[in-house]
Design an enzyme around this catalytic site. Sequence first.
Site, PDB file in Angstrom:
ATOM      1  N   PHE A  60      -5.074  -6.616  -6.174  1.00 36.77           N
ATOM      2  CA  PHE A  60      -5.472  -6.841  -4.785  1.00 36.77           C
ATOM      3  C   PHE A  60      -5.399  -5.518  -4.041  1.00 36.77           C
ATOM      4  O   PHE A  60      -4.361  -4.860  -4.036  1.00 36.77           O
ATOM      5  CB  PHE A  60      -4.564  -7.872  -4.106  1.00 36.77           C
ATOM      6  N   ASP A 108      -1.654   1.994  -5.656  1.00 36.94           N
ATOM      7  CA  ASP A 108      -1.628   1.214  -4.419  1.00 36.94           C
ATOM      8  C   ASP A 108      -0.213   0.664  -4.272  1.00 36.94           C
ATOM      9  O   ASP A 108       0.145  -0.334  -4.891  1.00 36.94           O
ATOM     10  CB  ASP A 108      -2.667   0.088  -4.507  1.00 36.94           C
ATOM     11  N   LYS A 166       2.476  -2.015   4.194  1.00 30.58           N
ATOM     12  CA  LYS A 166       3.354  -3.131   4.580  1.00 30.58           C
ATOM     13  C   LYS A 166       4.750  -2.720   5.091  1.00 30.58           C
ATOM     14  O   LYS A 166       5.041  -2.871   6.262  1.00 30.58           O
ATOM     15  CB  LYS A 166       3.486  -4.110   3.410  1.00 30.58           C
TER      16      LYS A 166
HETATM   17  C1  LIG Z   1      -1.397  -6.385   1.343  1.00 29.50           C
HETATM   18  C2  LIG Z   1      -2.013  -5.443   0.379  1.00 29.50           C
HETATM   19  C3  LIG Z   1      -3.161  -4.702   0.725  1.00 29.50           C
HETATM   20  C4  LIG Z   1      -3.911  -4.911   2.016  1.00 29.50           C
HETATM   21  O1  LIG Z   1      -3.153  -4.538   3.110  1.00 29.50           O
HETATM   22  P1  LIG Z   1      -3.673  -4.955   4.598  1.00 29.50           P
HETATM   23  O2  LIG Z   1      -2.683  -4.252   5.481  1.00 29.50           O
HETATM   24  O3  LIG Z   1      -3.621  -6.424   4.675  1.00 29.50           O
HETATM   25  O4  LIG Z   1      -5.042  -4.420   4.732  1.00 29.50           O
HETATM   26  C5  LIG Z   1      -3.630  -3.790  -0.186  1.00 29.50           C
HETATM   27  N1  LIG Z   1      -3.018  -3.588  -1.359  1.00 29.50           N
HETATM   28  C6  LIG Z   1      -1.915  -4.275  -1.715  1.00 29.50           C
HETATM   29  C7  LIG Z   1      -1.269  -3.985  -3.032  1.00 29.50           C
HETATM   30  C8  LIG Z   1      -1.380  -5.223  -0.856  1.00 29.50           C
HETATM   31  O5  LIG Z   1      -0.313  -5.933  -1.223  1.00 29.50           O
END
Ligand SMILES: *Cc1c(COP(=O)(O)O)cnc(C)c1O
Length: 394
Positions: free
Chosen positions: A137, A222, A251
């Site tokens: 994701f 990421d 986050k």
């Molecule tokens: C939550 C998440 C995102 C997206 O972050 P947003 O602030 O909602 O755009 C991208 N990559 C990972 C691994 C995530 O957990």
Amino acid sequence: MKLSELKELDDTYHMPTYARLPVTFVKGRGTRLWDDNGKEYLDLLSGIGVVNVGHCHPEVTAAIQGQAESLMHVSNLFYTQPQLELAKKITEISFGERCFFANSGAEANEGAIKLARRYAKLKDSDAYEIITALRSFHGRTMKTLAATGQLDKHKPFEPLPPGFKHVPLNDIDILMGAVTENTCAIMLEVIQGEGGVYECDADYLKQVRQLCDERDILLIFDEVQTGMGRTGAMFAYQGVGVEPDVMTLAKGIGSGMPIGVLVANAKAGSSFKPGEHGSTFGGGPVVCAAALATIKVIEDESLVENSRETGAYVKIKLEAMKAKGAPIKEIRGAGLMLAIELDGESAKELVVALLDKGIVANNIGSNIIRFLPPLCITRDEIDYAFGVVESLMV
Ligand SMILES: *Cc1c(COP(=O)(O)O)cnc(C)c1O
């Protein structure tokens, strides 16, 4: 306003994007939340891995208040101190040498995608393709959706922007076969979050690192969810001992303020020239003050250690529950980024039952329950919370 009234407003005026649970939270402090009836909850979700230092930490609140009283916004046409202090701090605690500030995880990842293409072009290469993992994701913008390796999420929005290939996680042969002269980067979550908490093998990541070095393509981690102590290291790459070229954060770094960070090593970090990337809000003084305070709290309160040790303790408890006959198929994750995969399809029901008993957790699909508590959670709180989980499962 009553829950029924809010629900009506949501049904009428908000786009129907969220399947919300029937609670209105009005207050948070540390590991606790309170709803509008005064009922107290123990939070095992942290607003999806965001409030790592606990809700409304007094030092973070004070930093936001103080900065909001002096200056909230001037844009990146000027210098502001919190932003540049934060950039320096992030490079001190990570492999990174340069940072760029965005407003969310998806936006940080968009930056990483642009940076990888720019890096390739500076080598006179037209490589543009990025390989990511199935089940990954990376966000909700069109490009980060295309990067996301969950094909059911693509369907409603096709055609998606081209340039992404998805491979199964932890299979180096398939990955090697997928790399071509068009590949400019490989992007991975060290532990996949939204996909269901699946870990990359450390050996796999070492081989990926080697592959990237041999082909001079960028390795992007990421760490939007895994960063900021979540997995028992400040950044998950440190836990597995493999450094990326580029890392994205969001986050847990702002304690709820909207911030995304693109972090890069020296070779990748100078690829953008003035005017090639930017943001009106990114790196604003208030969010950066919040992030600086958040990092300070993580360090001062030894929350990385607590994440590692308490996470190991939770895993032992979950193993014991499984041994007692709880319908658990698999226990996954590291630090305080944990999930149980159930034998049956009752994840949503379990989350609703936990909420009723004052415990906030999260289900991924019908058979995975995810736990992302604030990193300051105590063993007593863990004993209590997982006692309740056990009472509903065994
Ligand atoms: C939550 C998440 C995102 C997206 O972050 P947003 O602030 O909602 O755009 C991208 N990559 C990972 C691994 C995530 O957990």
